[in-house]
Motif scaffolding. Sequence first.
Motif, short mmCIF file in Angstrom:
data_model
loop_
_atom_site.label_atom_id
_atom_site.label_comp_id
_atom_site.label_asym_id
_atom_site.label_seq_id
_atom_site.Cartn_x
_atom_site.Cartn_y
_atom_site.Cartn_z
N VAL A 96 0.84 -1.20 0.00
CA VAL A 96 0.00 0.00 0.00
C VAL A 96 0.87 1.25 0.00
N GLU A 97 1.92 1.25 0.84
CA GLU A 97 2.81 2.41 0.89
C GLU A 97 3.48 2.65 -0.46
N TYR A 98 3.84 1.58 -1.15
CA TYR A 98 4.48 1.74 -2.46
C TYR A 98 3.52 2.32 -3.49
N TYR A 99 2.29 1.85 -3.51
CA TYR A 99 1.33 2.43 -4.45
C TYR A 99 0.99 3.87 -4.07
N ASP A 100 0.87 4.15 -2.77
CA ASP A 100 0.59 5.52 -2.33
C ASP A 100 1.65 6.48 -2.85
N THR A 101 2.91 6.15 -2.61
CA THR A 101 4.00 7.07 -2.97
C THR A 101 4.26 7.09 -4.46
N ASN A 102 4.43 5.92 -5.04
CA ASN A 102 4.88 5.85 -6.43
C ASN A 102 3.78 6.23 -7.43
N VAL A 103 2.59 5.73 -7.20
CA VAL A 103 1.49 6.05 -8.12
C VAL A 103 0.81 7.34 -7.70
N GLY A 104 0.43 7.43 -6.41
CA GLY A 104 -0.24 8.64 -5.94
C GLY A 104 0.62 9.88 -6.08
N GLY A 105 1.92 9.75 -5.78
CA GLY A 105 2.81 10.89 -5.92
C GLY A 105 2.94 11.34 -7.37
N THR A 106 2.95 10.38 -8.29
CA THR A 106 3.07 10.72 -9.71
C THR A 106 1.82 11.41 -10.22
N THR A 107 0.64 10.92 -9.86
CA THR A 107 -0.59 11.59 -10.32
C THR A 107 -0.70 12.98 -9.69
N ASN A 108 -0.26 13.13 -8.44
CA ASN A 108 -0.26 14.44 -7.80
C ASN A 108 0.65 15.41 -8.55
N LEU A 109 1.83 14.92 -8.94
CA LEU A 109 2.76 15.75 -9.70
C LEU A 109 2.17 16.14 -11.05
N LEU A 110 1.55 15.19 -11.74
CA LEU A 110 0.97 15.48 -13.05
C LEU A 110 -0.14 16.52 -12.96
N ARG A 111 -0.99 16.43 -11.95
CA ARG A 111 -2.03 17.43 -11.77
C ARG A 111 -1.42 18.82 -11.55
N THR A 112 -0.40 18.87 -10.73
CA THR A 112 0.24 20.15 -10.42
C THR A 112 0.93 20.72 -11.65
N MET A 113 1.60 19.88 -12.41
CA MET A 113 2.22 20.34 -13.65
C MET A 113 1.18 20.91 -14.61
N GLN A 114 0.10 20.18 -14.78
CA GLN A 114 -0.94 20.62 -15.71
C GLN A 114 -1.52 21.97 -15.29
N THR A 147 6.56 -8.56 -11.11
CA THR A 147 6.44 -9.66 -10.15
C THR A 147 6.42 -9.17 -8.70
N ASN A 148 6.40 -7.87 -8.48
CA ASN A 148 6.37 -7.33 -7.13
C ASN A 148 5.70 -5.96 -7.16
N PRO A 149 5.24 -5.45 -6.02
CA PRO A 149 4.54 -4.17 -6.00
C PRO A 149 5.37 -2.99 -6.50
N TYR A 150 6.68 -2.99 -6.23
CA TYR A 150 7.51 -1.91 -6.76
C TYR A 150 7.43 -1.87 -8.28
N ALA A 151 7.66 -3.01 -8.92
CA ALA A 151 7.62 -3.07 -10.38
C ALA A 151 6.24 -2.72 -10.90
N ALA A 152 5.21 -3.23 -10.24
CA ALA A 152 3.84 -2.95 -10.68
C ALA A 152 3.52 -1.47 -10.57
N SER A 153 4.04 -0.81 -9.53
CA SER A 153 3.78 0.63 -9.38
C SER A 153 4.45 1.41 -10.50
N LYS A 154 5.65 1.02 -10.90
CA LYS A 154 6.35 1.70 -12.00
C LYS A 154 5.62 1.49 -13.33
N TRP A 155 5.13 0.28 -13.54
CA TRP A 155 4.39 0.00 -14.76
C TRP A 155 3.08 0.78 -14.78
#
Length: 360
Positions: A96-114, A147-155
Amino acid sequence: MTTVLITGGAGFIGSHTCAELLSHGYDVIVADDFSNSTPQVFGRIQELTGRRVGAVYGVDICDRRALTAVFERHQVDAVVHFAARKAVGESTRMPVEYYDTNVGGTTNLLRTMQEHGVHRLVYSSSCSIYGDAGGGPLDEATPARPTNPYAASKWACEQILADVCRRCPEFMVVALRYFNPVGAHPSGLLGEDARGVPANLMPYLAQVAVGRLARIDVFGDDYATADGTAVRDYIHVMDTARAHRIALDRIADAPGMRVYNLGVGRGRSVLEVIEAFGAACGRPIPYRIVSRRPGDVPELVADATAAARAWGWHPTRDLADMCQDAWRFQRLNPDGYARRQPVKANANAKANDSRIGAVT
């Protein structure tokens, strides 16, 4: 000059990229929460380049308000996005922490950039998205099999970026899939200084060599590889940083999203790297074989010819260089950044230091 915001700019690859960009005329500002890094690195970057990072903000990229404040204070032209959790084994325990930071942080950044009209992004991706794709060099068309949450979050982030580019044609994104960046700046001033026990092979080897750790655990010797240990493609962090600078130089070549592998194209087993590091430091590295680590795969080796064709980028340093530079950093900084006396601050450095802190 172009002003570039680097998220995670105090980290291992981020700090080397700061130095590379400053050395080539870019202005740089940094957002980093310092959860696995230290602001002490910026004095060293100034010592190396003769230029300082324009501003440093203690910001968690998941904090929308704080990130917005950074964009409101600066005319940002492009973003290099490193900030993420990155340990494969840890991700299996903390998905959960990995998806929060890696995916949530990226969408937050994209919204702010836009919201602030910033449409150029270089994204720090990973070869781990290929998963257990089998032997042989993997090109960018290889299907993702994380094969792991880190890789899945990057994908997941790559898919989000592709969707954004399809919906918003003004966006230009380059995703760089790294194959195990290691080494250090040849000066010994910059390197990998992880907090706690390192999660990656080479900084762990360096700490064993300097006496901070007793030995290294090798996770499995029963893979279908030449010596039974996992095989990876290691690339020098200086070659990785240079690729980020070239990506920014060439980001306007085409709209939409482009993906490039970064690697040497030759796999090295864990035991080969242990032997090479022993040669670099002049003593054998003690190790023991333990059970496999969840989420690991037998082999990941890059086909990086796409970056060579597009940009003329080629790796310039071999495994011996990687080990020698990593060992030099560890030898000169036996306890990491904290113990070396920082560069004597001048007026500019003091002004820069005063801007380190949470943005409200």
